[in-house]
Design a protein around this motif. Structure first.
Motif, short mmCIF file in Angstrom:
data_model
loop_
_atom_site.label_atom_id
_atom_site.label_comp_id
_atom_site.label_asym_id
_atom_site.label_seq_id
_atom_site.Cartn_x
_atom_site.Cartn_y
_atom_site.Cartn_z
N ALA A 42 0.83 -1.21 0.00
CA ALA A 42 0.00 0.00 0.00
C ALA A 42 0.86 1.26 0.00
CB ALA A 42 -0.96 0.00 1.19
N ALA A 43 1.98 1.22 -0.75
CA ALA A 43 2.86 2.39 -0.82
C ALA A 43 2.29 3.39 -1.82
CB ALA A 43 4.26 1.96 -1.25
N THR A 53 1.80 0.87 -4.89
CA THR A 53 1.63 -0.58 -4.79
C THR A 53 0.30 -0.90 -4.14
OG1 THR A 53 2.73 -0.68 -2.61
CG2 THR A 53 4.13 -0.91 -4.56
N ASP A 54 -0.17 -2.13 -4.34
CA ASP A 54 -1.46 -2.50 -3.77
C ASP A 54 -1.28 -3.12 -2.39
OD1 ASP A 54 -0.48 -5.04 -4.23
OD2 ASP A 54 -1.88 -5.53 -5.84
N ASN A 55 -2.34 -3.72 -1.87
CA ASN A 55 -2.31 -4.26 -0.51
C ASN A 55 -1.39 -5.48 -0.39
OD1 ASN A 55 -4.38 -5.38 -2.25
ND2 ASN A 55 -5.00 -6.66 -0.51
N SER A 234 -8.68 4.08 2.09
CA SER A 234 -7.38 3.90 2.73
C SER A 234 -6.23 3.86 1.71
CB SER A 234 -7.38 2.62 3.57
OG SER A 234 -7.69 1.48 2.75
N VAL A 235 -6.48 3.25 0.54
CA VAL A 235 -5.46 3.16 -0.51
C VAL A 235 -6.11 3.56 -1.84
CG1 VAL A 235 -3.60 1.74 -1.47
CG2 VAL A 235 -4.53 1.17 0.77
N PRO A 236 -6.45 4.84 -2.03
CA PRO A 236 -7.22 5.24 -3.21
C PRO A 236 -6.48 5.05 -4.53
CG PRO A 236 -6.43 7.17 -2.00
CD PRO A 236 -6.16 5.97 -1.13
#
Length: 265
Positions: A42-43, A53-55, A234-236
């Motif tokens: 989640a960067a 990056t994703d989860n 949280s991670v748009p």
């Protein structure tokens, strides 16, 4: 209007061309392995990871390139199937008319009467999810729209002077249909193909979003949007890359369609 002044056509060609070029490059090279799980989870977007990056720590830019390739492949194959069979059906019904027209167009209208997504669900429930099953389902659904476009154009062209001249010179029906008439409906057909491509991209993305499209092991734009749904706040940036790719593809081909509809003289 000259092509040089056709802003929609030029803009659409540039956007669609750049997207297709980027997707083609992505099929041979990506900055990272699109399925590699990394340590940076989640960067946010950075020089190291352009779209973050994703989860699971996977590089989103690499996954967008790979997923766009799958979506583009499905959309192109869908349009090819719909256009080829639609042109054949539309050409015969529009040129000959009569019982041929009545019979084939009644079948065509029956298919068109059902909601497309419902028919796709029925087909995929029988065949199961997967890239090639999605292509088969969507390709069958796109045939009626292309057949209707071509039928209308052939019915309008078949009694024109150039067609009568070709008949008087001894040209057979197939030659008249596919050598003389078809090139003259090319512009309308190309516009229909551009619109059909947009519809295919949206259909594939929607079906993959619902989990009935490509298999979970394959990346696609719709599946990426589905996976990012739980992380919108949280991670748009997880949804940004896939959403932007869909928007640019549709925008490019929409502008192409508008440009093809403008007069060229």
């Amino acid at each position: 209007m000259r092509i040089g002044k056709n802003k929609n056509l030029i803009s659409g060609a540039i956007i669609a061309g750049l997207m297709i070029l980027l997707i083609i490059v992505g099929q041979f090279w990506t900055p990272y392995d699109p399925n590699e799980i990394g340590m940076l989870r989640a960067a946010p977007p950075s020089f190291q990871h352009l779209l973050g990056t994703d989860n699971f720590g996977r590089d989103i830019f690499s996954r967008v390139l790979t997923g766009s390739g799958a979506t583009l492949f499905i959309a192109l194959c869908t349009v090819i199937i719909g256009a080829v069979f639609g042109v054949i059906i539309g050409a015969f019904t529009g040129y000959f008319g009569g019982l041929v027209d009545e019979g084939l167009m009644r079948v065509n209208d029956t298919l068109a009467a059902f909601p497309s997504i419902l028919l796709a669900l029925v087909i995929l429930s029988l065949t199961g999810p997967g890239k090639y099953n999605v292509i088969l389902a969507l390709g069958l659904l796109f045939i009626p729209s292309f057949a209707r476009i071509v039928r209308t154009e052939f019915a309008a062209q078949k009694n024109l002077d150039y067609v009568r001249s070709a008949r008087l010179m001894g040209a057979g029906h197939l030659r008249v249909m596919f050598v003389h008439i078809l090139p003259n409906v090319g512009k309308t057909l190309l516009r229909g193909i551009a619109i059909g491509f947009n519809n295919a991209v949206l259909a594939e993305a929607g079906m993959s979003f619902l989990g009935i499209g490509v298999s979970p092991t394959e990346a696609s734009l719709g599946r990426m949007l589905s996976d990012s749904q739980a992380y919108l706040f949280s991670v748009p940036w997880m949804a940004l890359g896939a959403g932007l790719a869909i928007i640019l593809l549709i925008l490019g081909f929409s502008l192409l369609s508008e440009g093809l509809g403008e007069p060229t003289c």
